[in-house]
Design a protein around this motif. Structure first.
Motif, PDB file in Angstrom:
ATOM      1  N   UNK A   1       0.827  -1.225   0.000  1.00 35.11           N
ATOM      2  CA  UNK A   1       0.000   0.000   0.000  1.00 35.11           C
ATOM      3  C   UNK A   1       0.854   1.264   0.000  1.00 35.11           C
ATOM      4  N   UNK A   2       2.161   1.161   0.246  1.00 32.85           N
ATOM      5  CA  UNK A   2       3.077   2.297   0.168  1.00 32.85           C
ATOM      6  C   UNK A   2       2.559   3.474   0.987  1.00 32.85           C
ATOM      7  N   UNK A   3       2.073   3.193   2.180  1.00 33.96           N
ATOM      8  CA  UNK A   3       1.443   4.210   3.021  1.00 33.96           C
ATOM      9  C   UNK A   3       2.452   5.230   3.557  1.00 33.96           C
ATOM     10  N   UNK A   4       2.036   6.498   3.636  1.00 31.95           N
ATOM     11  CA  UNK A   4       2.854   7.526   4.305  1.00 31.95           C
ATOM     12  C   UNK A   4       2.555   7.410   5.792  1.00 31.95           C
ATOM     13  N   UNK A   5       3.534   6.976   6.566  1.00 33.67           N
ATOM     14  CA  UNK A   5       3.314   6.713   7.997  1.00 33.67           C
ATOM     15  C   UNK A   5       3.807   7.878   8.832  1.00 33.67           C
ATOM     16  N   UNK A   6       2.880   8.463   9.583  1.00 38.79           N
ATOM     17  CA  UNK A   6       3.206   9.643  10.383  1.00 38.79           C
ATOM     18  C   UNK A   6       4.402   9.390  11.307  1.00 38.79           C
ATOM     19  N   UNK A   7       4.404   8.215  11.957  1.00 37.20           N
ATOM     20  CA  UNK A   7       5.459   7.972  12.939  1.00 37.20           C
ATOM     21  C   UNK A   7       6.835   7.917  12.261  1.00 37.20           C
ATOM     22  N   UNK A   8       6.896   7.340  11.056  1.00 39.74           N
ATOM     23  CA  UNK A   8       8.181   7.257  10.346  1.00 39.74           C
ATOM     24  C   UNK A   8       8.659   8.652   9.931  1.00 39.74           C
ATOM     25  N   UNK A   9       7.720   9.471   9.470  1.00 38.60           N
ATOM     26  CA  UNK A   9       8.101  10.807   8.992  1.00 38.60           C
ATOM     27  C   UNK A   9       8.518  11.673  10.180  1.00 38.60           C
ATOM     28  N   UNK A  10       7.719  11.625  11.247  1.00 38.56           N
ATOM     29  CA  UNK A  10       8.038  12.427  12.439  1.00 38.56           C
ATOM     30  C   UNK A  10       9.412  12.049  12.973  1.00 38.56           C
ATOM     31  N   UNK A  11       9.734  10.742  12.925  1.00 42.51           N
ATOM     32  CA  UNK A  11      11.026  10.288  13.447  1.00 42.51           C
ATOM     33  C   UNK A  11      12.188  10.790  12.585  1.00 42.51           C
ATOM     34  N   UNK A  12      11.917  11.080  11.310  1.00 38.82           N
ATOM     35  CA  UNK A  12      12.987  11.526  10.406  1.00 38.82           C
ATOM     36  C   UNK A  12      13.204  13.040  10.468  1.00 38.82           C
ATOM     37  N   UNK A  13      12.254  13.764  11.056  1.00 33.04           N
ATOM     38  CA  UNK A  13      12.350  15.232  11.100  1.00 33.04           C
ATOM     39  C   UNK A  13      13.248  15.668  12.260  1.00 33.04           C
ATOM     40  N   UNK A  14      14.202  16.568  11.962  1.00 34.05           N
ATOM     41  CA  UNK A  14      15.068  17.116  13.016  1.00 34.05           C
ATOM     42  C   UNK A  14      14.990  18.650  12.942  1.00 34.05           C
ATOM     43  N   UNK A  15      15.766  19.294  13.782  1.00 37.62           N
ATOM     44  CA  UNK A  15      15.746  20.760  13.759  1.00 37.62           C
ATOM     45  C   UNK A  15      16.370  21.295  12.461  1.00 37.62           C
ATOM     46  N   UNK A  16      17.071  20.425  11.718  1.00 41.57           N
ATOM     47  CA  UNK A  16      17.683  20.873  10.453  1.00 41.57           C
ATOM     48  C   UNK A  16      16.803  20.575   9.243  1.00 41.57           C
ATOM     49  N   UNK A  17      15.681  19.900   9.440  1.00 39.56           N
ATOM     50  CA  UNK A  17      14.819  19.571   8.296  1.00 39.56           C
ATOM     51  C   UNK A  17      14.168  20.836   7.755  1.00 39.56           C
ATOM     52  N   UNK A  18      14.290  21.015   6.454  1.00 40.11           N
ATOM     53  CA  UNK A  18      13.826  22.263   5.866  1.00 40.11           C
ATOM     54  C   UNK A  18      12.732  22.015   4.818  1.00 40.11           C
ATOM     55  N   UNK A  19      12.851  20.853   4.147  1.00 43.46           N
ATOM     56  CA  UNK A  19      11.984  20.590   3.002  1.00 43.46           C
ATOM     57  C   UNK A  19      11.492  19.146   3.041  1.00 43.46           C
ATOM     58  N   UNK A  20      10.391  18.944   2.342  1.00 39.49           N
ATOM     59  CA  UNK A  20       9.884  17.588   2.134  1.00 39.49           C
ATOM     60  C   UNK A  20       9.561  17.508   0.645  1.00 39.49           C
ATOM     61  N   UNK A  21       9.994  16.442  -0.008  1.00 39.80           N
ATOM     62  CA  UNK A  21       9.654  16.261  -1.426  1.00 39.80           C
ATOM     63  C   UNK A  21       8.547  15.225  -1.505  1.00 39.80           C
ATOM     64  N   UNK A  22       7.417  15.610  -2.054  1.00 41.79           N
ATOM     65  CA  UNK A  22       6.307  14.660  -2.182  1.00 41.79           C
ATOM     66  C   UNK A  22       6.003  14.452  -3.657  1.00 41.79           C
ATOM     67  N   UNK A  23       6.124  13.225  -4.104  1.00 41.14           N
ATOM     68  CA  UNK A  23       5.794  12.888  -5.490  1.00 41.14           C
ATOM     69  C   UNK A  23       4.430  12.192  -5.467  1.00 41.14           C
ATOM     70  N   UNK A  24       3.406  12.979  -5.743  1.00 37.93           N
ATOM     71  CA  UNK A  24       2.047  12.431  -5.661  1.00 37.93           C
ATOM     72  C   UNK A  24       1.238  12.839  -6.889  1.00 37.93           C
ATOM     73  N   UNK A  25       0.652  11.898  -7.644  1.00 38.62           N
ATOM     74  CA  UNK A  25       0.842  10.462  -7.564  1.00 38.62           C
ATOM     75  C   UNK A  25       2.315  10.056  -7.709  1.00 38.62           C
ATOM     76  N   UNK A  26       2.594   8.862  -7.201  1.00 34.63           N
ATOM     77  CA  UNK A  26       3.981   8.445  -7.016  1.00 34.63           C
ATOM     78  C   UNK A  26       4.512   7.559  -8.151  1.00 34.63           C
ATOM     79  N   UNK A  27       5.639   7.990  -8.687  1.00 36.17           N
ATOM     80  CA  UNK A  27       6.417   7.180  -9.623  1.00 36.17           C
ATOM     81  C   UNK A  27       7.612   6.623  -8.836  1.00 36.17           C
ATOM     82  N   UNK A  28       7.911   5.353  -8.792  1.00 38.43           N
ATOM     83  CA  UNK A  28       7.410   4.308  -9.691  1.00 38.43           C
ATOM     84  C   UNK A  28       6.234   3.475  -9.188  1.00 38.43           C
ATOM     85  N   UNK A  29       5.700   3.707  -7.970  1.00 36.06           N
ATOM     86  CA  UNK A  29       4.790   2.689  -7.438  1.00 36.06           C
ATOM     87  C   UNK A  29       3.330   2.870  -7.862  1.00 36.06           C
ATOM     88  N   UNK A  30       2.998   4.026  -8.466  1.00 34.97           N
ATOM     89  CA  UNK A  30       1.644   4.205  -8.986  1.00 34.97           C
ATOM     90  C   UNK A  30       0.598   4.458  -7.922  1.00 34.97           C
TER      91      UNK A  30
END
Ligand code: GLN
Length: 393
Positions: A148-177
């Motif tokens: 299902x290639x779900x965007x998981x809040x907990x995974x994203x929140x865990x990756x964000x730090x005080x240096x995070x500035x941008x998020x790249x979202x490819x939606x709809x998503x290539x290659x998974x459709x």
């Protein structure tokens, strides 16, 4: 990375291989294989647009258009998004680029400073991470998981730090459709607002959706209009990938600065193509519906054929691609090995998903492009069926 004495090339490029799209298409040309690898339609190009471009070449201008794009195209982009997605942009918010890949470069060069972290969902279009690094940034991978290639809040929140500035979202998503759900988009928007992130929304597949899936831009969510840049592509909208005509729609305070990044990358985009794309964007909804019906029929044809041949096809809501799960199909080959053998032994090119992305990206999935005439799809299926029969379990 340090510069080596041997090479004058920046170490990032010295260490890089040629993109899988180019490599596969090159091999397909050499071997005379059917190319279901790189995404492009193969068939009649929209005659309405070709005629406008041809007339513009002979009767209008072949000189530099305005740097940020022809007024006609900037305004046509706004009208199109108002009509089809209910978005409200002013012409000044649109910058025309030489393909969406240039628009990605504009955003990353313009918005990433050295040391900035950028969230990238994996698997990912292969241009993002190298461009983030060239801008001095650090790509931070968040893995999406099949099926299902779900965007998981907990995974994203865990990756964000005080240096995070941008998020790249490819939606709809290539290659998974995959097309993000409303709940996922709402969650992503809330995270961007909470952590003060800018979203680079690569929405080039916005118009290539199936089964009634509606496209909603992340930019439409509360708090996002001032912190998102939306990227579009005539190549995908009209199936004219070689035209390399795209655009970005940015908040009013960012658009002029992003235009200045574009001015020192390509400066402009061929005017004849811009006029033709402007005409294309004004085509009636019925034209787009007919185009959708054609692509949808091709998708169904390839899916049925692959399934009859013993391949397990993953769900696909959008894009020109179907993904086959090799492991679920009982095929004991990794995706790169499968793709290499399929092009040489079956004469069919595909894209191994593991070539798109960094980190523990699945290596049991291959991508096939279905925007091809029926006889080509049928021939490819026949070849893949015979090939499948000879593979180890
Ligand atoms: N977007 C195309 C694809 O996914 C390829 C783009 C490219 O070759 N640079 O197939």
């Amino acid at each position: 990375m340090t510069r080596t004495a041997q090479s004058p090339i920046h170490p990032l490029y010295a260490a890089m291989t040629t993109t899988v799209f180019e490599a596969m298409s090159g091999l397909a040309r050499t071997l005379g294989a059917i190319n279901l690898g790189q995404g492009f339609p193969d068939g009649e190009d929209p005659p309405e647009l070709i005629a406008v471009a041809a007339r513009a070449l002979t009767e209008r201008s072949n000189q530099y258009p305005p740097m940020a794009g022809l007024a006609e195209l900037r305004s046509a982009v706004c009208d199109f998004y108002r009509r089809r997605q209910g978005l409200d942009f002013a012409d000044e918010q649109v910058v025309v680029t030489s393909g969406a890949t240039e628009a990605i470069a504009v955003c990353l060069l313009g918005l990433v400073s050295p040391g900035d972290e950028v969230i990238v969902f994996q698997p990912a279009y292969d241009a993002y991470a190298p461009m983030i690094r060239r801008a001095g940034g650090i790509p931070v991978s968040v893995m999406l998981q099949a099926p299902d290639w779900r965007y998981r809040r907990e995974d994203i929140a865990a990756a964000i730090t005080s240096r995070t500035r941008l998020l790249v979202l490819n939606d709809p998503h290539n290659p998974v459709g995959k097309a993000a759900s409303e709940a996922e988009l709402a969650m992503l928007a809330a995270l961007c607002v909470e952590h003060d992130l800018i979203a680079v929304c690569d929405e080039v597949w916005e118009e290539v959706r199936f089964d009634g899936v509606v496209h909603r831009s992340l930019m439409a969510w509360p708090g996002m209009a001032n912190r998102a840049v939306k990227l579009g592509s005539a190549g995908k909208l009209f199936g004219l990938t070689g035209w390399k005509t795209g655009w970005l729609c940015a908040p009013a305070d960012l658009a002029p600065a992003l235009a200045r990044v574009h001015q020192f990358l390509t400066y402009t985009t061929p005017p004849a193509l811009q006029w033709a794309v402007a005409a294309g964007l004004a085509l009636p909804d019925a034209w787009f519906a007919a185009r959708d019906a054609g692509w949808s029929a091709s998708r169904d044809r390839l899916k049925r054929g692959l399934e009859r041949a013993g391949y397990v096809v993953l769900p696909n809501a959008a894009t020109w691609f179907l993904c086959v799960d090799l492991a679920a199909s009982g095929i004991g080959l990794g995706d790169a090995a499968f793709a290499e053998r399929a092009i040489r032994e079956a004469g069919v090119a595909s894209i191994p998903i593991s070539a798109l992305g960094e980190g523990p990206v699945p290596n049991h999935i291959v991508r096939f492009c279905f925007t091809k005439p029926d006889p080509i799809l049928d021939e490819a299926v026949e070849r893949l069926a015979a090939f499948r029969a000879g593979l180890p379990a």
